[in-house]
Design a protein around this motif. Structure first.
Motif, PDB file in Angstrom:
ATOM      1  N   PRO B 146       0.832  -1.207   0.000  1.00  0.00           N
ATOM      2  CA  PRO B 146       0.000   0.000   0.000  1.00  0.00           C
ATOM      3  C   PRO B 146       0.866   1.257   0.000  1.00  0.00           C
ATOM      4  O   PRO B 146       1.960   1.272   0.578  1.00  0.00           O
ATOM      5  CB  PRO B 146      -0.781  -0.104   1.317  1.00  0.00           C
ATOM      6  CG  PRO B 146      -0.743  -1.531   1.673  1.00  0.00           C
ATOM      7  CD  PRO B 146       0.561  -2.050   1.164  1.00  0.00           C
ATOM      8  N   PHE B 147       0.386   2.283  -0.673  1.00  0.00           N
ATOM      9  CA  PHE B 147       1.063   3.580  -0.760  1.00  0.00           C
ATOM     10  C   PHE B 147       2.374   3.526  -1.539  1.00  0.00           C
ATOM     11  O   PHE B 147       3.237   4.365  -1.370  1.00  0.00           O
ATOM     12  CB  PHE B 147       1.324   4.178   0.642  1.00  0.00           C
ATOM     13  CG  PHE B 147       0.128   4.127   1.529  1.00  0.00           C
ATOM     14  CD1 PHE B 147      -1.054   4.728   1.136  1.00  0.00           C
ATOM     15  CD2 PHE B 147       0.158   3.485   2.753  1.00  0.00           C
ATOM     16  CE1 PHE B 147      -2.174   4.686   1.934  1.00  0.00           C
ATOM     17  CE2 PHE B 147      -0.955   3.417   3.562  1.00  0.00           C
ATOM     18  CZ  PHE B 147      -2.121   4.026   3.161  1.00  0.00           C
ATOM     19  N   THR B 148       2.561   2.478  -2.371  1.00  0.00           N
ATOM     20  CA  THR B 148       3.739   2.440  -3.223  1.00  0.00           C
ATOM     21  C   THR B 148       3.303   2.385  -4.688  1.00  0.00           C
ATOM     22  O   THR B 148       2.155   2.066  -4.993  1.00  0.00           O
ATOM     23  CB  THR B 148       4.594   1.186  -2.944  1.00  0.00           C
ATOM     24  OG1 THR B 148       3.804   0.028  -3.258  1.00  0.00           O
ATOM     25  CG2 THR B 148       5.022   1.121  -1.498  1.00  0.00           C
ATOM     26  N   THR B 149       4.259   2.691  -5.584  1.00  0.00           N
ATOM     27  CA  THR B 149       3.958   2.598  -7.006  1.00  0.00           C
ATOM     28  C   THR B 149       3.597   1.160  -7.379  1.00  0.00           C
ATOM     29  O   THR B 149       2.722   0.923  -8.208  1.00  0.00           O
ATOM     30  CB  THR B 149       5.166   3.071  -7.821  1.00  0.00           C
ATOM     31  OG1 THR B 149       5.524   4.382  -7.350  1.00  0.00           O
ATOM     32  CG2 THR B 149       4.834   3.173  -9.290  1.00  0.00           C
ATOM     33  N   ALA B 150       4.265   0.196  -6.737  1.00  0.00           N
ATOM     34  CA  ALA B 150       3.924  -1.206  -6.988  1.00  0.00           C
ATOM     35  C   ALA B 150       2.475  -1.473  -6.622  1.00  0.00           C
ATOM     36  O   ALA B 150       1.775  -2.253  -7.286  1.00  0.00           O
ATOM     37  CB  ALA B 150       4.849  -2.123  -6.181  1.00  0.00           C
ATOM     38  N   GLY B 151       2.017  -0.811  -5.580  1.00  0.00           N
ATOM     39  CA  GLY B 151       0.627  -0.950  -5.176  1.00  0.00           C
ATOM     40  C   GLY B 151      -0.325  -0.433  -6.240  1.00  0.00           C
ATOM     41  O   GLY B 151      -1.390  -1.004  -6.483  1.00  0.00           O
ATOM     42  N   VAL B 152       0.062   0.676  -6.900  1.00  0.00           N
ATOM     43  CA  VAL B 152      -0.749   1.221  -7.994  1.00  0.00           C
ATOM     44  C   VAL B 152      -0.845   0.193  -9.118  1.00  0.00           C
ATOM     45  O   VAL B 152      -1.935  -0.085  -9.638  1.00  0.00           O
ATOM     46  CB  VAL B 152      -0.140   2.534  -8.533  1.00  0.00           C
ATOM     47  CG1 VAL B 152      -0.955   3.046  -9.711  1.00  0.00           C
ATOM     48  CG2 VAL B 152      -0.070   3.582  -7.439  1.00  0.00           C
ATOM     49  N   VAL B 153       0.308  -0.400  -9.465  1.00  0.00           N
ATOM     50  CA  VAL B 153       0.329  -1.401 -10.540  1.00  0.00           C
ATOM     51  C   VAL B 153      -0.587  -2.571 -10.183  1.00  0.00           C
ATOM     52  O   VAL B 153      -1.375  -3.051 -11.008  1.00  0.00           O
ATOM     53  CB  VAL B 153       1.770  -1.884 -10.786  1.00  0.00           C
ATOM     54  CG1 VAL B 153       1.796  -3.037 -11.772  1.00  0.00           C
ATOM     55  CG2 VAL B 153       2.643  -0.738 -11.275  1.00  0.00           C
ATOM     56  N   LEU B 154      -0.499  -2.993  -8.942  1.00  0.00           N
ATOM     57  CA  LEU B 154      -1.321  -4.114  -8.481  1.00  0.00           C
ATOM     58  C   LEU B 154      -2.810  -3.783  -8.589  1.00  0.00           C
ATOM     59  O   LEU B 154      -3.610  -4.589  -9.086  1.00  0.00           O
ATOM     60  CB  LEU B 154      -0.951  -4.415  -7.028  1.00  0.00           C
ATOM     61  CG  LEU B 154      -1.086  -5.848  -6.548  1.00  0.00           C
ATOM     62  CD1 LEU B 154      -0.096  -6.731  -7.264  1.00  0.00           C
ATOM     63  CD2 LEU B 154      -0.856  -5.909  -5.044  1.00  0.00           C
ATOM     64  N   ALA B 155      -3.175  -2.599  -8.132  1.00  0.00           N
ATOM     65  CA  ALA B 155      -4.583  -2.190  -8.170  1.00  0.00           C
ATOM     66  C   ALA B 155      -5.072  -2.116  -9.617  1.00  0.00           C
ATOM     67  O   ALA B 155      -6.176  -2.588  -9.940  1.00  0.00           O
ATOM     68  CB  ALA B 155      -4.755  -0.842  -7.479  1.00  0.00           C
ATOM     69  N   GLU B 156      -4.256  -1.549 -10.480  1.00  0.00           N
ATOM     70  CA  GLU B 156      -4.659  -1.424 -11.885  1.00  0.00           C
ATOM     71  C   GLU B 156      -4.776  -2.802 -12.543  1.00  0.00           C
ATOM     72  O   GLU B 156      -5.720  -3.063 -13.293  1.00  0.00           O
ATOM     73  CB  GLU B 156      -3.642  -0.555 -12.643  1.00  0.00           C
ATOM     74  CG  GLU B 156      -3.683   0.903 -12.229  1.00  0.00           C
ATOM     75  CD  GLU B 156      -2.681   1.763 -12.974  1.00  0.00           C
ATOM     76  OE1 GLU B 156      -2.787   2.990 -12.883  1.00  0.00           O
ATOM     77  OE2 GLU B 156      -1.780   1.207 -13.637  1.00  0.00           O
ATOM     78  N   ALA B 157      -3.817  -3.670 -12.237  1.00  0.00           N
ATOM     79  CA  ALA B 157      -3.849  -5.008 -12.835  1.00  0.00           C
ATOM     80  C   ALA B 157      -5.079  -5.779 -12.368  1.00  0.00           C
ATOM     81  O   ALA B 157      -5.717  -6.483 -13.141  1.00  0.00           O
ATOM     82  CB  ALA B 157      -2.572  -5.773 -12.477  1.00  0.00           C
ATOM     83  N   PHE B 158      -5.419  -5.613 -11.102  1.00  0.00           N
ATOM     84  CA  PHE B 158      -6.583  -6.318 -10.549  1.00  0.00           C
ATOM     85  C   PHE B 158      -7.848  -5.948 -11.317  1.00  0.00           C
ATOM     86  O   PHE B 158      -8.675  -6.793 -11.637  1.00  0.00           O
ATOM     87  CB  PHE B 158      -6.744  -5.970  -9.065  1.00  0.00           C
ATOM     88  CG  PHE B 158      -7.948  -6.595  -8.417  1.00  0.00           C
ATOM     89  CD1 PHE B 158      -7.929  -7.923  -8.050  1.00  0.00           C
ATOM     90  CD2 PHE B 158      -9.089  -5.852  -8.183  1.00  0.00           C
ATOM     91  CE1 PHE B 158      -9.036  -8.502  -7.456  1.00  0.00           C
ATOM     92  CE2 PHE B 158     -10.207  -6.424  -7.590  1.00  0.00           C
ATOM     93  CZ  PHE B 158     -10.172  -7.756  -7.229  1.00  0.00           C
ATOM     94  N   VAL B 159      -7.970  -4.666 -11.617  1.00  0.00           N
ATOM     95  CA  VAL B 159      -9.187  -4.200 -12.271  1.00  0.00           C
ATOM     96  C   VAL B 159      -9.157  -4.478 -13.775  1.00  0.00           C
ATOM     97  O   VAL B 159     -10.191  -4.725 -14.389  1.00  0.00           O
ATOM     98  CB  VAL B 159      -9.355  -2.684 -11.993  1.00  0.00           C
ATOM     99  CG1 VAL B 159     -10.506  -2.130 -12.792  1.00  0.00           C
ATOM    100  CG2 VAL B 159      -9.587  -2.451 -10.513  1.00  0.00           C
TER     101      VAL B 159
END
Lengths: 260, 279
Positions: B146-159
């Protein structure tokens, strides 16, 4: 719960007085006695969620046939929505600056009045496991902190308080409204967040509030106003009056606000 | 809708195709035209309100460029992640009979219909500091998402991944399996068949799926702000920047929106002829 003992009294007379003094007409022909009817749409700052929901219930009880609908969110976003023509009757902001956005655009009916004041606290996990005592503790390595973005009132207040304390804090996230910041503490994703005292109080099952002296330097005034393009002008004025009445103030102080 | 009462002025336009005589029935044409208007009008409104004169200087503001760069990077990385995991998943769904396949397919499409904010909360409950896997990741590897760029990638990939899986699975089902069988009879192993025959065969579907996936990742908001938070340069993507700009500066929000619109349309238009056109 402290708030539970606050029980509103009927303020029909007040509502009638306000409706009578207000402009006649409007597109909602109020039905006789109470002077208000129909739906009152209230755009209110996210930090007012609990207290205004309660005030709304009391207002509906005091004005049978009236329904209060809320749109809670970041004050500045709400101001933008109102200026873009959202059909709102009342606007309650968490800072005069956001109210000015609406009044400057000529969308307010009359002059806003301050009905509550709020201060920041540090919200931490219940019991304060990290032993946070003040703003300086937030900069300890490994301490994740959520703060509101400076564009919204709680973020502006946080900036003022941090500057007053000369604390150079790098938060992990700049949340869009105070409830977002609080949610990150409740979920355990951050160790602390700068939120309003009232928000911490409303979440006291999950979080503890740490008071800090610099918050006195960043007190937020909450102004409220009926809107010029209100679909329900009589209802708008009655709601504003109710919020400022003794019954409304009792709910607000019960929630941790100071009232003027 | 009472609006149909206003229809007569539009009626002459309907009959002005005497030569072809396709005779589009009015009950279809009217809602179709309204539907088109409904989709296009808001975009037009955005362009009408765009402050074109100050556009260049607003675009070069560091905040806007930072958010755009982060958006492009994370959407591309998320698409890569989706390709890596989604193509094999699509192959499994299309080519292998296994019990519960229909349930698996339904599960894959859940993020498609799930409100993204719910996806973000779900991600927090799994990958967050106190999450099912997050706590272990933190304790074992010192990784927090959470709160990392990797987290953004994860969230985007999930959706975004369901878009890819569905597109690729569809392409695989439409592809003639006899090519793969022929390759197998000629001695190609399963992996060779997959990389040398199957993948080239479904390349157009794969590309279309990847583009859709990328576009969805680029526009991701709810899961990102819930799971990865909002911090400029680290997790504040364009949609988040738009939302925050809306708090103070409507014009800035419009400019950022127009940029996002332009990027999406450009990519879709550039790839349309090559890959996305229907066969």
């Amino acid at each position: 719960m402290r708030r539970a003992r606050v029980r509103a009294t009927v303020a029909t007379a007040l509502a009638v007085a306000v409706a009578a003094s207000g402009c006649g007409g409007g597109d909602s022909p109020g039905g006789g006695g109470s002077g208000t009817s129909g739906t009152v749409t209230v755009f209110a700052a996210a930090s007012l969620t609990e207290s205004f929901t309660r005030i709304g219930d009391d207002f509906e009880a005091a004005n049978p046939g009236t329904t209060v609908v809320f749109n809670f969110g970041g004050s500045s976003g709400l101001a933008t929505q109102i200026n873009e023509g959202a059909p709102a009757d009342v606007f309650a902001a968490a800072a005069p600056r956001n109210m000015a956005t609406v009044t400057d655009a000529g969308n307010a009916d009359g002059t806003p009045s301050v009905f509550a004041r709020n201060q920041l606290v540090i919200a931490v996990a219940r019991g304060n496991p990290r032993g946070i005592r003040g703003l300086a503790d937030l900069t300890r390595p490994g301490t994740a902190v959520a703060v509101c973005a400076e564009q919204v009132p709680c973020g502006a207040a946080a900036r003022t308080a941090l500057d007053a304390a000369s604390v150079d804090l790098t938060p992990v996230t700049l949340e869009q409204d105070v409830k977002g910041a609080l949610a990150k503490v409740r979920l355990g994703e951050v160790d602390a967040a700068l939120v309003y005292r009232t928000d911490a109080a409303a979440a006291d099952d999950d979080v503890s509030a740490v008071e800090f002296p610099e918050s006195a330097r960043a007190v937020n005034d909450y102004p409220i106003v009926a809107l010029a393009d209100a679909p329900n002008p009589a209802g708008a004025r009655a709601f504003v009056a109710y919020v400022r009445s003794d019954a409304g103030r009792a709910v607000l102080t019960g929630a941790g606000f100071q009232t003027p | 809708m009472t609006a149909t009462r206003d229809a007569p002025p539009a009626a002459p336009a309907v009959r002005r195709t005497p030569s072809r005589r396709t005779r589009i029935p009015l009950p279809l044409l009217l809602p179709a035209a309204l539907g088109l208007l409904f989709l296009v009008l808001p975009l037009g409104g955005l362009l009408v309100r765009t402050p074109w004169s100050t556009l260049p200087q607003r675009l070069t503001e560091p905040g806007a460029l930072t958010a755009l760069r982060l958006s492009l990077q994370t959407a591309t990385l998320a698409t890569g992640l989706c390709l890596l995991l989604g193509v094999p998943l699509a192959w499994l769904l299309a080519r292998v009979e296994f019990p519960g396949r229909r349930i698996v397919r339904a599960l894959v499409t859940v993020p498609l219909v799930l409100p993204p904010v719910v996806g973000g909360v779900a991600l927090l409950l799994v990958f967050g500091r106190r999450g099912l896997l997050g706590g272990w990741l933190d304790a074992t590897f010192g990784i927090t998402l959470p709160f990392t760029t990797a987290g953004v990638v994860l969230a985007e990939a999930f959706v975004a991944m369901p878009f890819l899986v569905i597109a690729v699975e569809g392409a695989l089902r439409a592809a003639d399996p006899r090519y793969e069988e022929a390759a197998a009879t000629l001695g190609a192993g399963r992996w060779t068949t997959f990389t040398r025959v199957t993948l080239p065969l479904v390349a157009p579907g794969l590309a279309a799926g990847a583009v859709l996936c990328w576009a969805r990742a680029l526009g991701e908001f709810g899961a990102t702000i819930t799971f990865a938070g909002n911090y400029p340069g680290r997790t504040q993507t364009m949609p988040l920047a738009v939302y925050l700009a809306l708090e103070t500066d409507l014009e800035a929000a419009i400019v950022l929106s127009v940029v996002l619109l332009a990027v999406s349309v450009t990519i879709l238009a550039a790839l349309r002829d090559r890959w996305i056109s229907a066969p």
